[in-house]
Design an enzyme around this catalytic site. Structure first.
Site, PDB file in Angstrom:
ATOM      1  N   ASP A  29       0.848  -1.261  -0.032  1.00  0.00           N
ATOM      2  CA  ASP A  29       0.015   0.030  -0.023  1.00  0.00           C
ATOM      3  C   ASP A  29       0.811   1.179   0.006  1.00  0.00           C
ATOM      4  O   ASP A  29       1.839   1.307   0.629  1.00  0.00           O
ATOM      5  CB  ASP A  29      -0.868   0.080   1.186  1.00  0.00           C
ATOM      6  CG  ASP A  29      -2.067   0.989   1.210  1.00  0.00           C
ATOM      7  OD1 ASP A  29      -3.153   0.583   0.974  1.00  0.00           O
ATOM      8  OD2 ASP A  29      -1.981   2.255   1.053  1.00  0.00           O
ATOM      9  N   ILE A  30       0.440   2.403  -0.962  1.00  0.00           N
ATOM     10  CA  ILE A  30       1.313   3.506  -0.786  1.00  0.00           C
ATOM     11  C   ILE A  30       1.164   4.389   0.303  1.00  0.00           C
ATOM     12  O   ILE A  30       2.155   5.279   0.523  1.00  0.00           O
ATOM     13  CB  ILE A  30       0.749   4.201  -2.158  1.00  0.00           C
ATOM     14  CG1 ILE A  30       2.089   5.085  -2.654  1.00  0.00           C
ATOM     15  CG2 ILE A  30      -0.349   5.016  -1.727  1.00  0.00           C
ATOM     16  CD1 ILE A  30       1.701   5.843  -4.185  1.00  0.00           C
ATOM     17  N   GLU A  89     -12.094   3.807  -1.815  1.00  0.00           N
ATOM     18  CA  GLU A  89     -11.399   4.682  -2.491  1.00  0.00           C
ATOM     19  C   GLU A  89     -10.994   4.098  -3.887  1.00  0.00           C
ATOM     20  O   GLU A  89     -11.209   4.904  -4.916  1.00  0.00           O
ATOM     21  CB  GLU A  89     -10.057   4.830  -1.656  1.00  0.00           C
ATOM     22  CG  GLU A  89      -9.250   6.051  -2.344  1.00  0.00           C
ATOM     23  CD  GLU A  89      -7.775   5.976  -1.642  1.00  0.00           C
ATOM     24  OE1 GLU A  89      -6.609   6.106  -2.529  1.00  0.00           O
ATOM     25  OE2 GLU A  89      -7.625   5.943  -0.440  1.00  0.00           O
ATOM     26  N   HIS A  94      -9.735  -5.391  -3.585  1.00  0.00           N
ATOM     27  CA  HIS A  94      -8.687  -5.683  -3.165  1.00  0.00           C
ATOM     28  C   HIS A  94      -9.009  -5.871  -1.627  1.00  0.00           C
ATOM     29  O   HIS A  94      -9.765  -5.402  -1.033  1.00  0.00           O
ATOM     30  CB  HIS A  94      -7.719  -4.355  -3.026  1.00  0.00           C
ATOM     31  CG  HIS A  94      -8.292  -3.118  -2.567  1.00  0.00           C
ATOM     32  ND1 HIS A  94      -9.271  -2.609  -3.502  1.00  0.00           N
ATOM     33  CD2 HIS A  94      -8.093  -2.402  -1.631  1.00  0.00           C
ATOM     34  CE1 HIS A  94      -9.423  -1.149  -2.885  1.00  0.00           C
ATOM     35  NE2 HIS A  94      -8.848  -1.411  -1.748  1.00  0.00           N
ATOM     36  N   HIS A  96      -6.948  -5.876   1.875  1.00  0.00           N
ATOM     37  CA  HIS A  96      -5.741  -5.216   2.624  1.00  0.00           C
ATOM     38  C   HIS A  96      -5.066  -6.208   3.684  1.00  0.00           C
ATOM     39  O   HIS A  96      -5.849  -6.931   4.478  1.00  0.00           O
ATOM     40  CB  HIS A  96      -6.060  -3.988   3.791  1.00  0.00           C
ATOM     41  CG  HIS A  96      -6.803  -2.843   2.824  1.00  0.00           C
ATOM     42  ND1 HIS A  96      -5.830  -1.587   2.741  1.00  0.00           N
ATOM     43  CD2 HIS A  96      -8.051  -2.719   2.258  1.00  0.00           C
ATOM     44  CE1 HIS A  96      -6.642  -0.859   2.154  1.00  0.00           C
ATOM     45  NE2 HIS A  96      -7.704  -1.136   1.857  1.00  0.00           N
TER      46      HIS A  96
HETATM   47  P1  AMP Z   1      -9.689   1.472  -0.190  1.00  0.00           P
HETATM   48  O1  AMP Z   1     -10.550   1.410  -1.567  1.00  0.00           O
HETATM   49  O2  AMP Z   1     -10.513   2.278   0.696  1.00  0.00           O
HETATM   50  O3  AMP Z   1      -9.533   0.121   0.431  1.00  0.00           O
HETATM   51  O4  AMP Z   1      -8.597   2.286   0.065  1.00  0.00           O
HETATM   52  C1  AMP Z   1      -7.726   1.858  -1.162  1.00  0.00           C
HETATM   53  C2  AMP Z   1      -6.353   1.846  -0.884  1.00  0.00           C
HETATM   54  O5  AMP Z   1      -5.076   1.765  -1.778  1.00  0.00           O
HETATM   55  C3  AMP Z   1      -5.799   2.868   0.388  1.00  0.00           C
HETATM   56  O6  AMP Z   1      -4.882   2.208   1.497  1.00  0.00           O
HETATM   57  C4  AMP Z   1      -4.445   3.609  -0.640  1.00  0.00           C
HETATM   58  O7  AMP Z   1      -3.405   4.082   0.364  1.00  0.00           O
HETATM   59  C5  AMP Z   1      -4.156   2.495  -1.602  1.00  0.00           C
HETATM   60  N1  AMP Z   1      -3.364   2.944  -2.960  1.00  0.00           N
HETATM   61  C6  AMP Z   1      -4.261   3.912  -3.672  1.00  0.00           C
HETATM   62  N2  AMP Z   1      -3.372   4.128  -4.769  1.00  0.00           N
HETATM   63  C7  AMP Z   1      -2.433   3.133  -4.587  1.00  0.00           C
HETATM   64  C8  AMP Z   1      -1.144   2.896  -5.420  1.00  0.00           C
HETATM   65  N3  AMP Z   1      -0.985   3.696  -6.480  1.00  0.00           N
HETATM   66  N4  AMP Z   1      -0.203   2.037  -5.008  1.00  0.00           N
HETATM   67  C9  AMP Z   1      -0.498   1.579  -3.781  1.00  0.00           C
HETATM   68  N5  AMP Z   1      -1.469   1.726  -2.841  1.00  0.00           N
HETATM   69  C10 AMP Z   1      -2.355   2.554  -3.298  1.00  0.00           C
END
Ligand code: AMP
Length: 134
Positions: A29-30, A89, A94, A96
């Site tokens: 995760d970024i 988001e 995905h 976690h």
């Molecule tokens: P959610 O959709 O609520 O599960 O959150 C999306 C997750 O993706 C968050 O924890 C972000 O930090 C992560 N995220 C978003 N863009 C990227 C990226 N380019 N590379 C890695 N992680 C990402």
């Protein structure tokens, strides 16, 4: 248009890759909640709600996530690996995987620890090695 996570799995957008097979991809995760916070995605199915996945993709995703979680636990000092599915988001299913020292580590509202790109690269390499040696 492809989601950002499809573009990551295709290598069009850089990521700290942790593990991969034909159908699934795992990367750091970024904005990690903890060192080794990993996202696990299906490569060929973008559906944004995990409970809408076809049964084969659904089972395969969880099986792959389990293998990756074992590699994380080997590579990162932690009590166990926590699991969360949010999708608030990014509209591409995905899971976690978060290395936990305590339940507070899975609080998505907490202040995030900061890691340098070098630290993220080292963390990903350590998990990748554990995954490859499984
Ligand atoms: P959610 O959709 O609520 O599960 O959150 C999306 C997750 O993706 C968050 O924890 C972000 O930090 C992560 N995220 C978003 N863009 C990227 C990226 N380019 N590379 C890695 N992680 C990402």
């Amino acid at each position: 248009m492809a989601t950002i996570f499809t573009r990551i799995a295709n290598g069009e957008i850089p990521s700290y890759k942790v593990a991969e097979n034909d159908d699934f991809y795992a990367f750091l995760d970024i904005n990690p909640l903890a060192q080794g916070h990993t996202l696990v995605i299906p490569k060929h199915v973008e559906d944004d709600y995990i409970f809408h996945l076809d049964p084969e993709t659904y089972r395969g995703l969880w099986d792959f996530a389990g293998e990756v979680a074992q590699a994380i636990r080997k590579a990162i000092p932690c009590k166990r690996v926590g699991v969360a599915v949010l999708g608030m988001e990014v509209p591409h299913t995905h899971i976690h995987l978060v290395p936990l020292q305590s339940e507070g580590d899975l609080d998505f509202r907490k202040q995030r620890p900061q890691f340098t790109p070098e630290q993220q690269a080292q963390t990903a390499a350590a998990i990748r090695k554990a995954y490859e040696e499984r």
